[in-house]
Write an enzyme that holds these catalytic residues in place. Structure first.
Site, mmCIF file in Angstrom:
data_model
loop_
_atom_site.group_PDB
_atom_site.id
_atom_site.type_symbol
_atom_site.label_atom_id
_atom_site.label_comp_id
_atom_site.label_asym_id
_atom_site.label_seq_id
_atom_site.Cartn_x
_atom_site.Cartn_y
_atom_site.Cartn_z
ATOM 1 N N GLY A 81 83.110 33.895 -14.572
ATOM 2 C CA GLY A 81 82.046 34.851 -14.271
ATOM 3 C C GLY A 81 81.552 34.675 -12.853
ATOM 4 N N CYS A 110 79.237 26.217 -13.213
ATOM 5 C CA CYS A 110 78.911 27.349 -12.353
ATOM 6 C C CYS A 110 79.653 27.184 -11.035
ATOM 7 C CB CYS A 110 77.399 27.363 -12.096
ATOM 8 S SG CYS A 110 76.861 28.693 -11.016
ATOM 9 N N HIS A 148 74.152 33.694 -18.556
ATOM 10 C CA HIS A 148 74.256 32.879 -17.331
ATOM 11 C C HIS A 148 74.300 33.776 -16.091
ATOM 12 C CE1 HIS A 148 76.185 29.328 -15.087
ATOM 13 N NE2 HIS A 148 76.370 30.344 -14.267
#
Ligand code: ZN
Length: 170
Positions: free
Chosen positions: A46, A91, A133
């Site tokens: 993502g 992340c 997120h």
């Protein structure tokens, strides 16, 4: 297409909220394609526009094994959230760190697609976690914000040190 530069925590630009996209035009679509290329190359599942220093409410994702199911959400809004789940999150803006975070287990989200068409999506599991997120990113929020101050500071100091080393090396 072009690969975009991903900002790393604790860069203050990651805290800037994204603005609503008024029209999904060719310029926005070209940017979405660059975001997808950047996400796949990283590699990640993502990426939010905030992470590449663009203050627009756009996220791209692909949680499939084969990496052939890109999902684009423009102006995503969480309509419903249900249940709780804990999973390990990482992340691209916090490279090398994975922490257990609590999120809603099931969500319903509305957004515009790559053509500017509105749609709604029910998600659970990894996809639901990923959407939450990425929407956080658009609000200037990072997964480390859910950690204790102590843990967050430790990660911040290590990444700052790493950034200084990289700056010296280049
Ligand atoms: Zn992230």
């Amino acid at each position: 297409m072009a690969r975009l530069n991903i900002l790393h925590y604790p860069d203050s630009r990651l805290r800037k909220p994204g603005l609503t996209v008024e029209t999904v035009d060719d310029g926005v679509r070209a940017f979405i394609d660059d975001m997808l290329e950047t996400m796949y190359a990283a590699p990640g599942i993502g990426l939010a526009a905030t992470q590449v220093n663009v203050q627009k409410r756009i996220v791209v994702m692909d949680v499939s094994e084969e990496k052939n199911r890109p999902l684009v959400l423009v102006n995503p809004t969480l309509l419903e959230r249900e249940g709780e789940c804990e999973s390990e999150e990482g992340c691209l803006s916090v490279p090398g760190y994975y922490e257990t975070i609590q999120r809603a287990e099931r969500i319903r989200v509305s957004a515009l697609d790559r053509d500017g068409e509105p749609f709604e999506l029910d998600a659970c599991g990894l996809l639901a976690v990923c959407i939450q997120h990425e929407i956080d990113h658009l609000d200037g929020k990072l997964f480390v914000d859910y950690l204790s101050v102590l843990k967050r500071d430790r990660i911040r100091k290590k990444l700052e040190k790493q950034a200084r080393c990289e700056a010296r090396a280049s």
